[in-house]
Design a protein around this motif. Sequence first.
Motif, PDB file in Angstrom:
ATOM      1  N   PHE A  28       0.829  -1.200   0.000  1.00  0.00           N
ATOM      2  CA  PHE A  28       0.000   0.000   0.000  1.00  0.00           C
ATOM      3  C   PHE A  28       0.872   1.261   0.000  1.00  0.00           C
ATOM      4  CE2 PHE A  28      -3.487  -2.716   1.822  1.00  0.00           C
ATOM      5  CZ  PHE A  28      -4.429  -2.467   0.833  1.00  0.00           C
ATOM      6  N   HIS A  29       1.884   1.279   0.841  1.00  0.00           N
ATOM      7  CA  HIS A  29       2.716   2.472   0.951  1.00  0.00           C
ATOM      8  C   HIS A  29       3.486   2.749  -0.328  1.00  0.00           C
ATOM      9  CE1 HIS A  29       2.798   2.630   5.659  1.00  0.00           C
ATOM     10  NE2 HIS A  29       1.622   2.913   5.135  1.00  0.00           N
ATOM     11  N   THR A  30       3.988   1.713  -0.993  1.00  0.00           N
ATOM     12  CA  THR A  30       4.688   1.939  -2.258  1.00  0.00           C
ATOM     13  C   THR A  30       3.719   2.346  -3.362  1.00  0.00           C
ATOM     14  OG1 THR A  30       4.618  -0.436  -2.775  1.00  0.00           O
ATOM     15  CG2 THR A  30       6.622   0.404  -1.739  1.00  0.00           C
ATOM     16  N   SER A  31       2.407   2.133  -3.131  1.00  0.00           N
ATOM     17  CA  SER A  31       1.388   2.607  -4.065  1.00  0.00           C
ATOM     18  C   SER A  31       0.919   4.017  -3.709  1.00  0.00           C
ATOM     19  CB  SER A  31       0.175   1.661  -4.056  1.00  0.00           C
ATOM     20  OG  SER A  31       0.536   0.368  -4.480  1.00  0.00           O
ATOM     21  N   GLY A  32       1.522   4.602  -2.655  1.00  0.00           N
ATOM     22  CA  GLY A  32       1.167   5.950  -2.263  1.00  0.00           C
ATOM     23  C   GLY A  32      -0.079   6.042  -1.414  1.00  0.00           C
ATOM     24  N   ILE A  33      -0.465   4.929  -0.761  1.00  0.00           N
ATOM     25  CA  ILE A  33      -1.707   4.877   0.008  1.00  0.00           C
ATOM     26  C   ILE A  33      -1.401   4.845   1.505  1.00  0.00           C
ATOM     27  CG2 ILE A  33      -3.762   3.507   0.518  1.00  0.00           C
ATOM     28  CD1 ILE A  33      -3.835   4.772  -2.225  1.00  0.00           C
ATOM     29  N   VAL A  34      -2.089   5.700   2.260  1.00  0.00           N
ATOM     30  CA  VAL A  34      -2.029   5.693   3.721  1.00  0.00           C
ATOM     31  C   VAL A  34      -3.263   4.960   4.241  1.00  0.00           C
ATOM     32  CG1 VAL A  34      -2.062   7.117   5.803  1.00  0.00           C
ATOM     33  CG2 VAL A  34      -0.740   7.846   3.814  1.00  0.00           C
ATOM     34  N   HIS A  52      -6.366  -9.506   4.955  1.00  0.00           N
ATOM     35  CA  HIS A  52      -7.295  -8.807   4.072  1.00  0.00           C
ATOM     36  C   HIS A  52      -7.800  -7.578   4.819  1.00  0.00           C
ATOM     37  CE1 HIS A  52     -10.212  -8.887   0.651  1.00  0.00           C
ATOM     38  NE2 HIS A  52     -10.978  -8.238   1.503  1.00  0.00           N
ATOM     39  N   PHE A  53      -7.828  -6.430   4.157  1.00  0.00           N
ATOM     40  CA  PHE A  53      -8.203  -5.186   4.822  1.00  0.00           C
ATOM     41  C   PHE A  53      -9.674  -4.837   4.592  1.00  0.00           C
ATOM     42  CE2 PHE A  53      -4.205  -3.482   6.423  1.00  0.00           C
ATOM     43  CZ  PHE A  53      -3.303  -4.328   5.810  1.00  0.00           C
ATOM     44  N   LEU A  54     -10.311  -4.360   5.672  1.00  0.00           N
ATOM     45  CA  LEU A  54     -11.711  -3.950   5.643  1.00  0.00           C
ATOM     46  C   LEU A  54     -11.834  -2.436   5.844  1.00  0.00           C
ATOM     47  CD1 LEU A  54     -13.495  -6.577   7.931  1.00  0.00           C
ATOM     48  CD2 LEU A  54     -13.628  -6.446   5.453  1.00  0.00           C
ATOM     49  N   ASP A  55     -13.058  -1.943   5.625  1.00  0.00           N
ATOM     50  CA  ASP A  55     -13.395  -0.551   5.949  1.00  0.00           C
ATOM     51  C   ASP A  55     -12.338   0.416   5.426  1.00  0.00           C
ATOM     52  OD1 ASP A  55     -15.605  -1.582   7.152  1.00  0.00           O
ATOM     53  OD2 ASP A  55     -14.877  -1.338   9.193  1.00  0.00           O
ATOM     54  N   CYS A  56     -12.114   0.357   4.125  1.00  0.00           N
ATOM     55  CA  CYS A  56     -11.035   1.127   3.509  1.00  0.00           C
ATOM     56  C   CYS A  56     -11.470   2.534   3.103  1.00  0.00           C
ATOM     57  CB  CYS A  56     -10.500   0.380   2.295  1.00  0.00           C
ATOM     58  SG  CYS A  56      -9.958  -1.309   2.666  1.00  0.00           S
ATOM     59  N   ASP A  57     -12.646   2.954   3.542  1.00  0.00           N
ATOM     60  CA  ASP A  57     -13.140   4.282   3.166  1.00  0.00           C
ATOM     61  C   ASP A  57     -12.181   5.389   3.588  1.00  0.00           C
ATOM     62  OD1 ASP A  57     -15.189   2.280   3.936  1.00  0.00           O
ATOM     63  OD2 ASP A  57     -16.580   3.699   3.026  1.00  0.00           O
ATOM     64  N   GLY A  58     -11.459   5.168   4.699  1.00  0.00           N
ATOM     65  CA  GLY A  58     -10.556   6.202   5.207  1.00  0.00           C
ATOM     66  C   GLY A  58      -9.179   6.171   4.591  1.00  0.00           C
ATOM     67  N   PHE A  59      -8.898   5.207   3.692  1.00  0.00           N
ATOM     68  CA  PHE A  59      -7.614   5.203   3.001  1.00  0.00           C
ATOM     69  C   PHE A  59      -7.476   6.503   2.212  1.00  0.00           C
ATOM     70  CE2 PHE A  59      -6.319   0.461   2.486  1.00  0.00           C
ATOM     71  CZ  PHE A  59      -6.685   0.195   3.791  1.00  0.00           C
ATOM     72  N   GLY A  60      -6.272   6.987   2.111  1.00  0.00           N
ATOM     73  CA  GLY A  60      -6.049   8.209   1.352  1.00  0.00           C
ATOM     74  C   GLY A  60      -4.676   8.219   0.720  1.00  0.00           C
ATOM     75  N   PHE A  61      -4.443   9.216  -0.113  1.00  0.00           N
ATOM     76  CA  PHE A  61      -3.147   9.365  -0.756  1.00  0.00           C
ATOM     77  C   PHE A  61      -2.174  10.020   0.212  1.00  0.00           C
ATOM     78  CE2 PHE A  61      -6.271   9.803  -4.276  1.00  0.00           C
ATOM     79  CZ  PHE A  61      -5.971   8.607  -4.930  1.00  0.00           C
ATOM     80  N   ILE A  97       2.110   8.278   6.569  1.00  0.00           N
ATOM     81  CA  ILE A  97       2.831   7.006   6.576  1.00  0.00           C
ATOM     82  C   ILE A  97       3.566   6.797   7.893  1.00  0.00           C
ATOM     83  CG2 ILE A  97       4.822   5.826   5.531  1.00  0.00           C
ATOM     84  CD1 ILE A  97       3.752   6.599   2.813  1.00  0.00           C
ATOM     85  N   ASP A  98       4.018   7.885   8.519  1.00  0.00           N
ATOM     86  CA  ASP A  98       4.713   7.748   9.800  1.00  0.00           C
ATOM     87  C   ASP A  98       3.780   7.189  10.872  1.00  0.00           C
ATOM     88  OD1 ASP A  98       7.389   8.585  11.182  1.00  0.00           O
ATOM     89  OD2 ASP A  98       5.796   9.188  12.554  1.00  0.00           O
ATOM     90  N   SER A  99       2.546   7.665  10.904  1.00  0.00           N
ATOM     91  CA  SER A  99       1.567   7.144  11.853  1.00  0.00           C
ATOM     92  C   SER A  99       1.230   5.689  11.528  1.00  0.00           C
ATOM     93  CB  SER A  99       0.299   7.999  11.830  1.00  0.00           C
ATOM     94  OG  SER A  99      -0.626   7.559  12.810  1.00  0.00           O
ATOM     95  N   ASP A 100       1.108   5.369  10.231  1.00  0.00           N
ATOM     96  CA  ASP A 100       0.916   3.972   9.822  1.00  0.00           C
ATOM     97  C   ASP A 100       2.059   3.097  10.328  1.00  0.00           C
ATOM     98  OD1 ASP A 100      -1.448   4.469   8.476  1.00  0.00           O
ATOM     99  OD2 ASP A 100      -0.683   3.846   6.506  1.00  0.00           O
ATOM    100  N   ALA A 101       3.282   3.636  10.303  1.00  0.00           N
ATOM    101  CA  ALA A 101       4.443   2.865  10.738  1.00  0.00           C
ATOM    102  C   ALA A 101       4.315   2.477  12.205  1.00  0.00           C
ATOM    103  CB  ALA A 101       5.729   3.648  10.497  1.00  0.00           C
ATOM    104  N   TYR A 102       3.840   3.410  13.025  1.00  0.00           N
ATOM    105  CA  TYR A 102       3.641   3.093  14.443  1.00  0.00           C
ATOM    106  C   TYR A 102       2.579   2.002  14.604  1.00  0.00           C
ATOM    107  CZ  TYR A 102       2.573   3.488  19.388  1.00  0.00           C
ATOM    108  OH  TYR A 102       2.366   3.199  20.726  1.00  0.00           O
TER     109      TYR A 102
END
Length: 229
Positions: free
Chosen positions: A58-64, A84-93, A121-126
Amino acid sequence: MRSAPSRMSWRTPAGTTRLLEFGYLLRPPGAGFRTAPQPTPGERRTLALSFARAVHWFHTSGIVLDDISHANVLWTLGPEPGVHFLDCDGFGFAGGPATQPRAETPDWTDPRTPHTHGADIDSDAYKTALAIGRIVSQDPYVVPGQPLEPVAGCLDDRYAATVRRPFAEAAGERGTRPPARKWCDALHGDTLTPPDAGQPPLARRLTARSRTGSGTGSRSTCGGRAGGA
């Protein structure tokens, strides 16, 4: 909206079907889910690796991803361990505005990122460190900065050392948290490649769905899945 794959669910003794959420993976079997599938220690490491690979993709695709939690990721053991990921409405660039108001799950928040800051992405990393630490330890509350005790047989001495290091580093300041790729190396040592250039970018597919999708009452699923080693 698409439904989650059937392999990402389990049937209770009463005959009802439930999604195999991360919550069933992060704690010992208890009342209400004693019959839910449980991974072997080796499969537990593979699930952690599958999660790290998916986040890296996801991150290499530019997605948070933002709201990573026990309720927003499913898992399976067959035909191979995967997530498998659910509730992806909050995904963003990455670097762009959120597609939905930011949502966070208690016990899955980044203490160094204010809620008003927005996802990155930093918050995703945590939160990736939270998820992987909790998978390998079967402890739903362990956080970076605390001792990490893997389930017996999940990690040998070499893997335990390489996993504890980025888990501890994730407690550091923003900008110092280990990226998903480092977790892939820690759990397997494999060399990852960027997403297939011939495949339509995930960001484009997510955007199209957000414009044209019509909810059916089922939880949204973006199809993000990574298999095992």
